[in-house]
Design an enzyme around this catalytic site. Structure first.
Site, PDB file in Angstrom:
ATOM      1  N   ASN A   1       0.878  -1.174   0.000  1.00  0.00           N
ATOM      2  CA  ASN A   1       0.000   0.000   0.000  1.00  0.00           C
ATOM      3  C   ASN A   1       0.913   1.221   0.000  1.00  0.00           C
ATOM      4  O   ASN A   1       1.457   1.588   1.039  1.00  0.00           O
ATOM      5  CB  ASN A   1      -0.897  -0.035   1.248  1.00  0.00           C
ATOM      6  CG  ASN A   1      -1.710   1.233   1.401  1.00  0.00           C
ATOM      7  OD1 ASN A   1      -1.791   2.050   0.483  1.00  0.00           O
ATOM      8  ND2 ASN A   1      -2.320   1.407   2.575  1.00  0.00           N
ATOM      9  N   TRP A   2       1.075   1.796  -1.181  1.00  0.00           N
ATOM     10  CA  TRP A   2       2.034   2.894  -1.309  1.00  0.00           C
ATOM     11  C   TRP A   2       1.539   4.189  -0.646  1.00  0.00           C
ATOM     12  O   TRP A   2       2.305   5.123  -0.473  1.00  0.00           O
ATOM     13  CB  TRP A   2       2.332   3.164  -2.783  1.00  0.00           C
ATOM     14  CG  TRP A   2       3.122   2.085  -3.469  1.00  0.00           C
ATOM     15  CD1 TRP A   2       3.616   0.932  -2.919  1.00  0.00           C
ATOM     16  CD2 TRP A   2       3.517   2.059  -4.854  1.00  0.00           C
ATOM     17  NE1 TRP A   2       4.286   0.200  -3.863  1.00  0.00           N
ATOM     18  CE2 TRP A   2       4.236   0.867  -5.059  1.00  0.00           C
ATOM     19  CE3 TRP A   2       3.317   2.922  -5.937  1.00  0.00           C
ATOM     20  CZ2 TRP A   2       4.768   0.524  -6.314  1.00  0.00           C
ATOM     21  CZ3 TRP A   2       3.837   2.581  -7.171  1.00  0.00           C
ATOM     22  CH2 TRP A   2       4.559   1.396  -7.360  1.00  0.00           C
ATOM     23  N   LYS A   3       0.241   4.227  -0.336  1.00  0.00           N
ATOM     24  CA  LYS A   3      -0.366   5.455   0.230  1.00  0.00           C
ATOM     25  C   LYS A   3      -0.044   6.646  -0.675  1.00  0.00           C
ATOM     26  O   LYS A   3       0.086   6.477  -1.889  1.00  0.00           O
ATOM     27  CB  LYS A   3       0.100   5.657   1.678  1.00  0.00           C
ATOM     28  CG  LYS A   3      -0.148   4.417   2.539  1.00  0.00           C
ATOM     29  CD  LYS A   3      -0.050   4.667   4.007  1.00  0.00           C
ATOM     30  CE  LYS A   3      -0.279   3.346   4.741  1.00  0.00           C
ATOM     31  NZ  LYS A   3      -0.339   3.509   6.191  1.00  0.00           N
TER      32      LYS A   3
ATOM     33  N   HIS B   1      -9.685   1.366   4.478  1.00  0.00           N
ATOM     34  CA  HIS B   1      -8.439   1.554   5.229  1.00  0.00           C
ATOM     35  C   HIS B   1      -8.713   2.507   6.400  1.00  0.00           C
ATOM     36  O   HIS B   1      -9.498   3.447   6.274  1.00  0.00           O
ATOM     37  CB  HIS B   1      -7.348   2.122   4.309  1.00  0.00           C
ATOM     38  CG  HIS B   1      -6.007   2.098   4.964  1.00  0.00           C
ATOM     39  ND1 HIS B   1      -5.620   3.048   5.874  1.00  0.00           N
ATOM     40  CD2 HIS B   1      -4.988   1.211   4.881  1.00  0.00           C
ATOM     41  CE1 HIS B   1      -4.411   2.752   6.313  1.00  0.00           C
ATOM     42  NE2 HIS B   1      -4.004   1.639   5.739  1.00  0.00           N
TER      43      HIS B   1
ATOM     44  N   GLU C   1      -7.165   4.889   7.555  1.00  0.00           N
ATOM     45  CA  GLU C   1      -6.927   6.312   7.272  1.00  0.00           C
ATOM     46  C   GLU C   1      -8.128   6.924   6.571  1.00  0.00           C
ATOM     47  O   GLU C   1      -8.437   8.106   6.772  1.00  0.00           O
ATOM     48  CB  GLU C   1      -5.630   6.467   6.456  1.00  0.00           C
ATOM     49  CG  GLU C   1      -4.410   6.223   7.350  1.00  0.00           C
ATOM     50  CD  GLU C   1      -3.193   5.662   6.651  1.00  0.00           C
ATOM     51  OE1 GLU C   1      -3.114   5.708   5.401  1.00  0.00           O
ATOM     52  OE2 GLU C   1      -2.300   5.151   7.358  1.00  0.00           O
TER      53      GLU C   1
ATOM     54  N   GLU D   1      -5.939  -4.763  10.376  1.00  0.00           N
ATOM     55  CA  GLU D   1      -4.904  -3.752  10.589  1.00  0.00           C
ATOM     56  C   GLU D   1      -5.215  -2.975  11.866  1.00  0.00           C
ATOM     57  O   GLU D   1      -5.993  -2.010  11.836  1.00  0.00           O
ATOM     58  CB  GLU D   1      -4.868  -2.772   9.412  1.00  0.00           C
ATOM     59  CG  GLU D   1      -4.492  -3.393   8.099  1.00  0.00           C
ATOM     60  CD  GLU D   1      -3.834  -2.370   7.175  1.00  0.00           C
ATOM     61  OE1 GLU D   1      -2.715  -2.636   6.733  1.00  0.00           O
ATOM     62  OE2 GLU D   1      -4.424  -1.308   6.929  1.00  0.00           O
TER      63      GLU D   1
ATOM     64  N   GLY E   1       2.061   2.354  10.789  1.00  0.00           N
ATOM     65  CA  GLY E   1       3.026   3.436  10.650  1.00  0.00           C
ATOM     66  C   GLY E   1       3.702   3.824  11.955  1.00  0.00           C
ATOM     67  O   GLY E   1       4.398   4.824  12.038  1.00  0.00           O
TER      68      GLY E   1
ATOM     69  N   SER F   1       2.941  -2.144  10.415  1.00  0.00           N
ATOM     70  CA  SER F   1       4.378  -2.231  10.697  1.00  0.00           C
ATOM     71  C   SER F   1       4.976  -3.608  10.397  1.00  0.00           C
ATOM     72  O   SER F   1       5.851  -4.074  11.121  1.00  0.00           O
ATOM     73  CB  SER F   1       4.670  -1.804  12.145  1.00  0.00           C
ATOM     74  OG  SER F   1       4.296  -0.452  12.340  1.00  0.00           O
TER      75      SER F   1
ATOM     76  N   GLY G   1       2.634  -1.115   4.334  1.00  0.00           N
ATOM     77  CA  GLY G   1       2.723   0.310   4.024  1.00  0.00           C
ATOM     78  C   GLY G   1       4.162   0.724   3.805  1.00  0.00           C
ATOM     79  O   GLY G   1       4.745   0.529   2.735  1.00  0.00           O
TER      80      GLY G   1
HETATM   81  P1  PGA Z   1       2.519   0.287   7.717  1.00  0.00           P
HETATM   82  O1  PGA Z   1       1.077   0.532   7.025  1.00  0.00           O
HETATM   83  O2  PGA Z   1       3.047  -1.002   7.162  1.00  0.00           O
HETATM   84  O3  PGA Z   1       3.349   1.480   7.300  1.00  0.00           O
HETATM   85  O4  PGA Z   1       2.288   0.235   9.188  1.00  0.00           O
HETATM   86  C1  PGA Z   1       0.188  -0.524   6.783  1.00  0.00           C
HETATM   87  C2  PGA Z   1      -1.070   0.005   6.159  1.00  0.00           C
HETATM   88  O5  PGA Z   1      -1.517   1.097   6.530  1.00  0.00           O
HETATM   89  O6  PGA Z   1      -1.664  -0.648   5.282  1.00  0.00           O
END
Ligand code: PGA
Length: 246
Positions: free
Chosen positions: A9-11, A93, A95, A164, A170, A208, A229
């Site tokens: 997931n490149w965000k 997600h 976010e 998640e 993150g 993470s 991520g």
């Molecule tokens: P992260 O993000 O690996 O940077 O914790 C995972 C995600 O939000 O899908």
């Protein structure tokens, strides 16, 4: 036997140049035992399709509209994502739930729109730190998944579910393999009550995941891969995680 799936997931990261370099690095490391996919920002999907021609790495988007088409300025339909060559779409997600007010029902409607066009929704569920500390983890993830189960009905087996925990995204704080497995087992049980295909469905862990913790997470009975991520932005890191998924 479920084939493991590792999704980047490149965000909201990347440029044309950095994406090209990243994908070239991943292609150089193919093939993987697991299925691998990357979810790029909308403007880069077209160039990623070209960069992935002849590769087994699948492409996905990070969100979509719940609407089929029409006067929805700024939105991107699933039909457009299918047209361009996406296979996966992340929906719900944390976010998007937190910063864009996405409700359980909207997430479920998006998942339904994805399935309707023959793509695979990666449905994210997960509790916040406050919810975990209050002992509400099971209740929260079950509520989030339940909306999707009810809305997708007999199409539920076409979805991928990603657990998640919000407190692990993150932050560098990964759920321990046991903590993650505990929730995955709950989700699997909820899916078994809804569909006879629950044991073929893939449940990903995200939050993470790094090269050094991936193998122990992926070794758990109900963890069928990861949603990655930060560590998906470097070819060497993402490749190492894909190699840990056997
Ligand atoms: P992260 O993000 O690996 O940077 O914790 C995972 C995600 O939000 O899908």
């Amino acid at each position: 036997m479920r084939r493991k799936l590792v999704v980047g997931n490149w965000k909201m990261h990347g440029t044309l140049a950095s994406n090209a370099e990243l994908l070239a690095g991943l292609r150089a490391a193919e093939p993987f035992v697991c299925e691998a996919a990357v979810c790029a920002p909308f403007p880069y999907l077209a160039s990623c399709v070209l960069a992935l021609q002849g590769s087994h790495i699948a492409l996905g988007a990070q969100d979509c509209s719940a609407h089929e088409q029409g006067a929805y300025t700024g939105e991107v339909s699933v039909a457009m994502l299918a047209d361009i060559g996406c296979r996966y779409v992340i929906v719900g997600h944390s976010e998007r739930r937190a910063y864009h007010g996405e409700t359980d029902q909207l997430v479920a409607d998006k998942a339904k729109a994805v399935v309707a066009k023959g793509l695979v929704p990666i449905v994210c569920v997960g509790e916040t730190l406050a919810e975990r500390e209050a002992g509400h983890t099971a209740e929260v993830v079950k509520r989030q998944l339940s909306a999707v189960i009810h809305t997708l009905g007999h199409c539920m087996p076409q979805a991928v579910v990603a657990y998640e925990p919000v407190w692990a995204i993150g932050t560098g704080k990964t759920a321990s393999p046991e903590q993650a497995q505990e929730v995955h087992a709950l989700l699997r049980a909820q899916l078994r009550a809804a569909t006879s295909h629950a044991d073929q469905m893939r449940l990903l862990y995200g939050g993470s995941v790094k090269a050094d913790n991936a193998a122990s997470l992926f070794a758990q009975a109900d963890i069928d891969g990861g949603l990655i991520g930060g560590a998906s932005l470097k070819a060497a890191d993402f490749t190492a995680i894909c190699r840990a998924a056997l």
